[in-house]
Design an enzyme around this catalytic site. Structure first.
Site, PDB file in Angstrom:
ATOM      1  N   GLY A 241       0.633  -1.215   0.010  1.00  9.92           N
ATOM      2  CA  GLY A 241       0.057  -0.035  -0.113  1.00  9.92           C
ATOM      3  C   GLY A 241       0.923   1.089   0.104  1.00  9.92           C
ATOM      4  O   GLY A 241       2.145   1.298   0.409  1.00  9.92           O
TER       5      GLY A 241
ATOM      6  N   GLN B 183       3.314   9.995   1.051  1.00 12.69           N
ATOM      7  CA  GLN B 183       4.616   9.326   0.998  1.00 12.69           C
ATOM      8  C   GLN B 183       5.462   9.374  -0.113  1.00 12.69           C
ATOM      9  O   GLN B 183       6.728   9.156   0.085  1.00 12.69           O
ATOM     10  CB  GLN B 183       4.282   7.673   1.209  1.00 12.69           C
ATOM     11  CG  GLN B 183       3.649   7.166   2.345  1.00 12.69           C
ATOM     12  CD  GLN B 183       3.473   5.654   2.618  1.00 12.69           C
ATOM     13  OE1 GLN B 183       2.351   5.432   2.264  1.00 12.69           O
ATOM     14  NE2 GLN B 183       4.743   5.188   3.142  1.00 12.69           N
TER      15      GLN B 183
ATOM     16  N   CYS C 292       6.328  -0.086   7.243  1.00  7.14           N
ATOM     17  CA  CYS C 292       5.998   0.952   6.476  1.00  7.14           C
ATOM     18  C   CYS C 292       6.940   1.452   5.621  1.00  7.14           C
ATOM     19  O   CYS C 292       8.323   1.330   5.970  1.00  7.14           O
ATOM     20  CB  CYS C 292       5.697   2.233   7.354  1.00  7.14           C
ATOM     21  SG  CYS C 292       5.193   3.719   6.601  1.00  7.14           S
ATOM     22  N   LEU C 293       6.745   1.901   4.046  1.00  7.08           N
ATOM     23  CA  LEU C 293       7.788   2.210   3.224  1.00  7.08           C
ATOM     24  C   LEU C 293       8.297   3.443   3.852  1.00  7.08           C
ATOM     25  O   LEU C 293       9.489   3.615   3.320  1.00  7.08           O
ATOM     26  CB  LEU C 293       7.072   2.251   2.000  1.00  7.08           C
ATOM     27  CG  LEU C 293       6.450   0.927   1.509  1.00  7.08           C
ATOM     28  CD1 LEU C 293       5.852   1.265   0.117  1.00  7.08           C
ATOM     29  CD2 LEU C 293       7.527  -0.025   1.296  1.00  7.08           C
TER      30      LEU C 293
ATOM     31  N   HIS D  58      -4.069   1.470   7.922  1.00 10.45           N
ATOM     32  CA  HIS D  58      -2.593   1.900   7.707  1.00 10.45           C
ATOM     33  C   HIS D  58      -2.354   3.262   6.835  1.00 10.45           C
ATOM     34  O   HIS D  58      -2.151   4.279   7.328  1.00 10.45           O
ATOM     35  CB  HIS D  58      -1.587   0.798   7.405  1.00 10.45           C
ATOM     36  CG  HIS D  58      -0.257   1.507   7.233  1.00 10.45           C
ATOM     37  ND1 HIS D  58       0.753   1.094   8.073  1.00 10.45           N
ATOM     38  CD2 HIS D  58       0.409   1.950   6.241  1.00 10.45           C
ATOM     39  CE1 HIS D  58       1.895   1.775   7.838  1.00 10.45           C
ATOM     40  NE2 HIS D  58       1.822   2.125   6.770  1.00 10.45           N
ATOM     41  N   GLU D  59      -3.088   2.983   5.695  1.00  9.28           N
ATOM     42  CA  GLU D  59      -3.322   4.128   4.629  1.00  9.28           C
ATOM     43  C   GLU D  59      -4.078   5.228   5.055  1.00  9.28           C
ATOM     44  O   GLU D  59      -3.669   6.238   4.586  1.00  9.28           O
ATOM     45  CB  GLU D  59      -3.558   3.447   3.363  1.00  9.28           C
ATOM     46  CG  GLU D  59      -2.556   2.358   2.614  1.00  9.28           C
ATOM     47  CD  GLU D  59      -1.216   2.570   2.818  1.00  9.28           C
ATOM     48  OE1 GLU D  59      -0.838   3.670   2.496  1.00  9.28           O
ATOM     49  OE2 GLU D  59      -0.223   1.621   2.982  1.00  9.28           O
TER      50      GLU D  59
ATOM     51  N   HIS E  56      -2.105   7.475   7.342  1.00 10.96           N
ATOM     52  CA  HIS E  56      -1.213   8.278   6.482  1.00 10.96           C
ATOM     53  C   HIS E  56      -1.871   9.491   6.012  1.00 10.96           C
ATOM     54  O   HIS E  56      -1.248  10.735   6.379  1.00 10.96           O
ATOM     55  CB  HIS E  56      -0.747   7.664   5.240  1.00 10.96           C
ATOM     56  CG  HIS E  56       0.662   6.895   5.482  1.00 10.96           C
ATOM     57  ND1 HIS E  56       1.740   7.413   6.101  1.00 10.96           N
ATOM     58  CD2 HIS E  56       0.991   5.548   5.290  1.00 10.96           C
ATOM     59  CE1 HIS E  56       2.748   6.377   6.314  1.00 10.96           C
ATOM     60  NE2 HIS E  56       2.222   5.272   5.778  1.00 10.96           N
TER      61      HIS E  56
END
Length: 184
Positions: free
Chosen positions: A56, A61, A104-105, A146-147, A150
């Protein structure tokens, strides 16, 4: 059979914003213009997510403070969920609260046991402005939550407390990317 290109195949990989970047910590703005620019953003987001080997990715990000996320994520039954959501809202969470590994990226290489509900529903619109509703369970429900976090300016570390939070932040401070706000 109609042949469609894979999401992201015409996109370009954009630099990833890392922990500490102000874009990650501010709420994103609603998308009001639908058209080629938004379609390009979603393509670039898929390309970036795949290049980073994620499941995701939220627009902030990659430094774009707009309410958009993409996903290509399995659930606990290994069913693949692939798509995007514009102006998403997390409308419900339920089931059991499960502490599971989450990464997380924007914090590459760092995971922590993070509490999330194992059911989630997100509503928003598509690139064309058509209403959509995405329901997820298990790992996919974790991804949806999670997204959405963000896009509200939050990270999974915000859900951690005590020793788990201190260890995660200490690992981030020691990471090879610490002190940089953009990877790529």
């Amino acid at each position: 059979m109609r042949h469609r290109s894979l999401p992201g195949s015409s996109g370009r990989v954009r630099p990833m914003r890392l922990l500490g970047d102000p874009t990650l910590h501010a709420p994103c703005e609603e998308v009001t213009e639908f058209g080629p620019e938004l379609a390009r953003l979603v393509e670039d987001m898929f390309a970036t997510m795949y290049a980073a080997r994620g499941v995701g990715l939220a627009a902030n990000q990659i430094g774009v403070a707009r309410r958009v996320f993409v996903y290509d994520c399995p659930d606990d039954e290994d069913v693949r969920h692939l798509g995007h959501v514009v102006n998403p809202r997390l409308v419900s969470v339920g089931g059991e609260l499960v502490r599971g590994p989450e990464g997380c990226l924007s914090l590459p290489g760092i995971e922590a046991g993070t509490p999330r509900y194992d059911e989630a529903v997100v509503e928003g619109v598509t690139l064309d402005g058509e209403p959509c509703r995405i329901a997820g369970t298990g790992f996919f429900a974790r991804c949806l939550q999670h997204e959405c976090d963000h896009l509200g300016g939050g990270l999974y570390v915000d859900h951690l407390t005590g020793l788990r939070r201190r260890r995660t932040l200490r690992a981030a401070a020691r990471a090879p990317w610490a002190g940089r706000t953009v990877a790529g």
